[in-house]
Design an enzyme around this catalytic site. Structure first.
Site, short mmCIF file in Angstrom:
data_model
loop_
_atom_site.label_atom_id
_atom_site.label_comp_id
_atom_site.label_asym_id
_atom_site.label_seq_id
_atom_site.Cartn_x
_atom_site.Cartn_y
_atom_site.Cartn_z
N HIS A 191 5.65 3.90 15.50
CA HIS A 191 5.65 5.12 14.68
C HIS A 191 5.78 6.32 15.62
O HIS A 191 4.88 6.62 16.40
CB HIS A 191 4.37 5.22 13.87
CG HIS A 191 4.40 6.30 12.83
ND1 HIS A 191 5.20 7.42 12.93
CD2 HIS A 191 3.72 6.43 11.65
CE1 HIS A 191 5.01 8.19 11.88
NE2 HIS A 191 4.12 7.62 11.09
N HIS A 203 10.37 4.56 5.23
CA HIS A 203 9.37 5.10 6.16
C HIS A 203 8.67 3.94 6.86
O HIS A 203 8.51 3.96 8.08
CB HIS A 203 8.37 5.96 5.39
CG HIS A 203 7.37 6.64 6.26
ND1 HIS A 203 7.71 7.67 7.11
CD2 HIS A 203 6.03 6.44 6.41
CE1 HIS A 203 6.63 8.08 7.75
NE2 HIS A 203 5.60 7.35 7.35
N CYS A 237 4.79 13.66 10.06
CA CYS A 237 5.71 12.53 10.24
C CYS A 237 7.05 12.73 9.56
O CYS A 237 7.98 11.95 9.80
CB CYS A 237 5.07 11.25 9.74
SG CYS A 237 3.33 11.08 10.19
#
Length: 1023
Positions: A349, A312, A176
């Protein structure tokens, strides 16, 4: 290099800051958007771009952040064959498009910027298995081909190969945090001077699209399909897709080059959690805090210097709480609010692309001076609220004024599954210097190129709309298109004038002739230098007033001419010549046909006329050479061959002008004369000569000129008209190129014996000899024959056209039609307006440069401007994209949940690392059955055309990437299935799968009821 000391709070980055890197270009493909403008609209409005469908019982959540048309691609843009495009993982395609678009946005001419590196990563999907199964056994489809076109190892190197980048090409993979890792490595490369420009890119797109995810109790997937970073109701993450790229450049270089800087990277850092956490998929607040501190340290800043953090923000309780505690630790002592936002609230995401979405969001916020809300955020959980200190989540949009004494600054975080943490410190761009180029009152040349004619048309339309919105950017736009854009073969241009504006510049009829296709290599050009005939007082004076380069060359020649004419030539250039009365149209037709009734201007001395034309042509030729357009050959018509001789080094400028002045005086001694143009081949009309008339010039297959005594020429005109020929008197009173000039020519030949002559350093196609003068020195008698003999221009032009395809008429003349008659495929570009045209001189020159450019002739564009201009951001170039997916159903997902679900989901890869479900292997004997019902057919077509593993009644054909061509295919298949042509209005009355099925079935039922009963044989025979 050592970093600045931790306590040092630096001012705004400037060009001398060796640690600052500029963001000069960006491109995105994110849920709900495929452009930066649309992304900012989504952010500013607080939109939630996640696609959601009606949910059915079970743990599968039909929510996903889908990018528009992920399977569409334009292979021709990159020189990729359609067969390869089909094999190529759509992630690689999107990465290639994003890198190309970002470099275009950064105004990078890749052909002149060799040291460009790329750091890029891609995600994991099931495309290799799908395309390998669908194309198994086809030539060229083997294990190696599938590996090279689908594995991440080749993502960055493919971009480097297809875009011609010669710096480092490194595939980056850190889950990620991949995107920010790529940014970090690119910045390090620039600061170490490993490259001059760096691209950081990423593409994470699931193909086939899962359309949702499995959210079992206790997992990290949001059970209701909504991602709520840092919110008290946060229940998990929502997956999505994304791709994009950013272009980075050392700040000093960007300022020097006049780039449009979006933001400045002041510092980056990267670390890993190591083993100090509960498990591989766990998170470590200490490591997160440390990476933020390290980035601030590299930037020479402290927490006090940061206004905003793009977090994040995964939307999971554990992940959010850990990140919040890390932020609270770093910013504990800050005495002003530090706002916190998270792009995942509106996008989901995006796995490897998550950091890119946050990075671009922060850059756009800095550029717009606006902090946007985090969608789906209401309030902090009580435990986070107690520990936040100065941290304030963005539940509403806010203006972002700069703090006193310093610019706006932001931090961006991305934390990858496995523990690779990245943080980037951004700062708003430094103020741009004021424009140095020409202002909005000057004509501007705009150059546009593309790989496909349709894309070129769309690009021209986009540029027109851009200038309509931003008229003050005309000069910057011209500078950018000329000096800082990659060249493609399909080319068009427009000349923007203060009087005409964009409407005139982009007029469809004008653009129709203002485009072309450039050859693979730059062509050689030929200067065509006209003779007497189309000259007029003040020709070129307007250009001298606007173009310093031309003015300088003209001034130097006029100084010599004035000494030979008592200043008469200089006076003729003092102001533009008389312009025809009337409206502001481009051409005065009455003046063109000599029917305007206006008195002809008094005839000037022949010496003045000759030298004026000589000065203009010489100055224009030298201007073109200064602009980098150098002739490979020269072709002169009568007087023009004297200018050619100077350019070729045969004779010096002073000597040539003195000889031309002497020639003019000698012509006058021959007595009165007249000339007559005839639209006919010379061989067809030469027999009409005689009785003091001669064929003086053979110009082209359809044009020649007679010359002689006035009365004889008048009689000749009558005879030719009587026999059906079109004739037109030439505006002169002298018998050029006839035996009447024999004595004068002899005297000129004698005079030339004392003039130094040298070999032709540029080949001249001689209209005296009908052959090349190349490296030889013409004898003095050459100029005697040149004066009295026939002008063999057609023969000389034939020599040129046998070697060259692009010619430039350097002066006011009529050579272009003669060239076209000899070779319609040749290009002859004019540089000077005719006397009857209402067109500014500079506009004509710019149009000439634009036309030459469409045929592959590049100018030294910087010399066209009095001072360097600024680069500006232009609309993205358009693509001609088509769908590339196998026309077979995707193979079953081996990681799908074992229990039946409405749509099979690929493994969720949201932050935190959801565990895969039990392996599911479909029955190999159960192949796809041919559909026999409308619903079955439409479901199968949706799967095949849109690249879906499973379909749902709420799936919307166009929202998922369907287009008109796919619609035609779908309608044709319905006719094949039912034997009836279902109207498109019925098929697409509802574009969802369920609605479309109902509409088509209802229409078919109604149509069947309306059919008449079949007739029996007896009834069919009745009258």
């Amino acid at each position: 290099m050592s970093a600045p000391l931790p306590g040092h709070h630096a001012p705004a980055a400037d060009a001398d800051d060796g640690y600052a890197v500029a963001v000069v270009g960006m491109a995105v493909r994110l849920p709900g958007c495929d452009s930066l403008d649309r992304y900012w609209e989504i952010l500013a409005a607080g939109e939630d771009a996640v696609t959601r469908r009606t949910r059915k019982p079970g743990t599968f959540v039909p929510a996903y952040g889908s990018v528009p048309r992920p399977a569409h691609f334009d292979p021709a843009r990159f020189g990729i064959a359609p067969s390869e495009a089909l094999l190529l993982d759509p992630q690689h395609r999107l990465l290639l498009e994003a890198a190309d678009e970002a470099l275009e946005a950064a105004n990078v001419d890749r052909g002149r910027t060799p040291a460009v590196s790329i750091y890029a990563g891609v995600g994991h999907n099931d495309y290799e298995r799908w395309v390998g199964s669908a194309l198994a056994g086809r030539p060229g489809v083997d294990a190696q081909a599938l590996e090279v076109t689908n594995r991440g190892d080749y993502a960055a190197t493919r971009v480097a190969y297809r875009l011609g980048l010669h710096g480092a090409a490194v595939t980056v993979q850190s889950a990620c945090s991949t995107a920010l890792t790529a940014v970090h490595l690119a910045v390090q490369d620039l600061l170490a001077h490993g490259s001059d420009l760096a691209v950081a890119g990423v593409a994470a797109v699931r193909v086939p699209s899962p359309g949702g995810y499995d959210a079992p109790l206790g997992g990290i997937g949001s059970p209701d399909g909504v991602c709520r970073p840092f919110d008290q109701a946060a229940g998990g993450s929502v997956p999505g897709d994304g791709a994009g790229a950013v272009v980075l450049k050392r700040l000093g270089d960007a300022v020097r080059d006049g780039d449009d800087i979006w933001a400045v990277v002041r510092g980056t850092a990267m670390n890993n959690d190591g083993s100090g956490k509960s498990g591989f998929a766990g998170v470590d607040a200490g490591a997160q805090a440390e990476v933020i501190r390290s980035a601030l340290h590299v930037a020479g800043l402290g927490p006090q210097d940061i206004d905003y953090v793009e977090a994040h923000g995964s939307g999971t309780r554990i992940g959010d709480a850990t990140e919040w505690s890390a932020l609270a630790e770093v910013f504990a002592d800050v005495d002003h609010p530090v706002r916190v936002g998270a792009a995942k609230g509106g996008l989901g995401h995006l796995r490897e692309a998550a950091g890119l979405a946050g990075f671009v969001k922060a850059v756009l916020s800095l550029r717009h001076g606006r902090l946007v809300t985090t969608p789906n955020f209401d309030r902090l959980p009580s435990d986070l609220a107690r520990t936040g200190g100065p941290l304030h989540p963005l539940g509403e949009p806010l203006d972002w004024p700069p703090a006193e004494g310093r610019p706006r600054r932001a931090g961006v975080s991305a934390f990858g599954l496995g523990g690779t943490n990245c943080h980037v410190v951004l700062e708003e761009a430094p103020p741009r210097p004021r424009e140095h180029g020409q202002g909005t009152d000057a004509a501007q040349l705009l150059l546009v190129s593309s790989h496909h004619p349709d894309a070129l048309t769309a690009d021209l339309d986009a540029l027109r709309e851009h200038l309509d919105r931003h008229p003050a950017r005309a000069a910057d736009t011209a500078w950018t298109t000329q000096t800082a854009r990659h060249r493609h073969p399909q080319r068009g241009y427009a000349v923007l004038t203060p009087e005409g504006g964009t409407r005139a510049a982009f007029d469809a009829d004008r653009l129709r002739v203002q485009h072309g296709r450039a050859p693979s290599g730059p062509p050689e050009v030929v200067f065509v230098l006209p003779g007497i005939g189309s000259h007029y007082p003040g020709m070129g004076a307007g250009l001298a007033a606007t173009d310093p380069v031309f003015a300088g060359h003209l001034r130097a020649a006029v100084e010599i001419a004035d000494a030979l004419t008592d200043g008469a030539v200089g006076r003729s250039f003092a102001a533009p010549g008389p312009r025809p009365a009337g409206d502001r149209g481009r051409v005065d037709l009455r003046a063109l046909l000599r029917r305007d009734g206006a008195a002809r201007p008094p005839r000037r001395a022949l010496r003045e006329v000759h030298l004026s034309l000589f000065c203009l042509e010489h100055a224009m030729a030298r201007t073109l050479i200064d602009l980098g357009i150098r002739p490979a050959a020269l072709l002169g018509h009568s007087l023009g061959e004297w200018v050619a001789a100077v350019l070729a080094g045969v004779i010096g400028l002073d000597d040539a002008m003195a000889a031309v002045a002497r020639r003019a005086d000698l012509v006058v001694t021959a007595g009165e004369g007249a000339m007559l143009g005839v639209l006919a081949p010379a061989e067809d009309v030469e027999k009409y000569a005689g009785g003091d008339t001669w064929l003086a010039a053979d110009n082209g297959p359809g044009h020649c000129v007679f010359s002689g005594r006035p009365d004889a020429v008048t009689a000749l005109a009558g005879r030719l008209r009587d026999d059906g020929f079109t004739v037109l008197p030439v505006d002169t009173a002298h018998p050029f190129h006839t035996p009447q000039l024999t004595r004068a020519a002899d005297l000129l030949g004698e005079d030339m014996r004392d003039v130094p002559l040298g070999p032709a350093r540029i080949p001249i196609a001689s209209s005296v000899l009908g052959r090349w003068l190349d490296g030889e020195t013409p004898a003095p008698s050459y100029w005697r024959d040149h004066m009295v003999g026939r002008v063999r221009f057609k023969a000389a032009a034939g020599l040129v056209l046998a070697r060259h395809r692009v010619l430039i008429e350097v002066g006011p003349g009529t050579a272009r039609p003669w060239i076209g008659q000899s070779d319609p495929d040749a290009v002859c570009v004019r540089t000077v307006r005719q006397s009857y045209e209402h067109v500014p001189d500079r506009q004509v020159l710019l149009e000439a440069l634009g036309e030459l450019w469409t045929h592959g002739v590049e100018a030294d564009w910087e010399r066209l401007h009095p001072a360097p201009g600024r680069r500006t951001t232009l609309p993205p170039r358009n693509l001609v994209r088509h769908r590339y997916l196998p026309d077979t159903p995707p193979p079953a997902d081996p990681f799908a949940p074992s229990a039946p679900v409405p749509a099979a989901g690929a493994p969720a890869t949201a932050a935190g690392g959801e565990q895969d479900g039990p392996e599911h292997r479909p029955d190999p004997a159960a192949g796809p059955q041919p559909p026999s019902t409308v619903g079955g057919y439409l479901a199968e077509r949706f799967r095949l055309l849109l690249g879906l593993r499973e379909v749902h009644p709420d799936d919307h054909f166009f929202h998922l990437g369907g287009d008109s061509l796919m619609g035609v295919h779908l309608i044709a298949g319905l006719k094949e299935l039912t034997g009836t042509a279902v109207p498109p209005s019925i098929v697409f009355a509802s574009a969802t799968l369920g609605g479309m099925t109902r509409e088509v079935e209802a229409w078919l039922a109604a149509a069947e009821q309306q059919q008449p009963e079949p007739l029996d044989d007896n009834e069919s025979r009745r009258p």
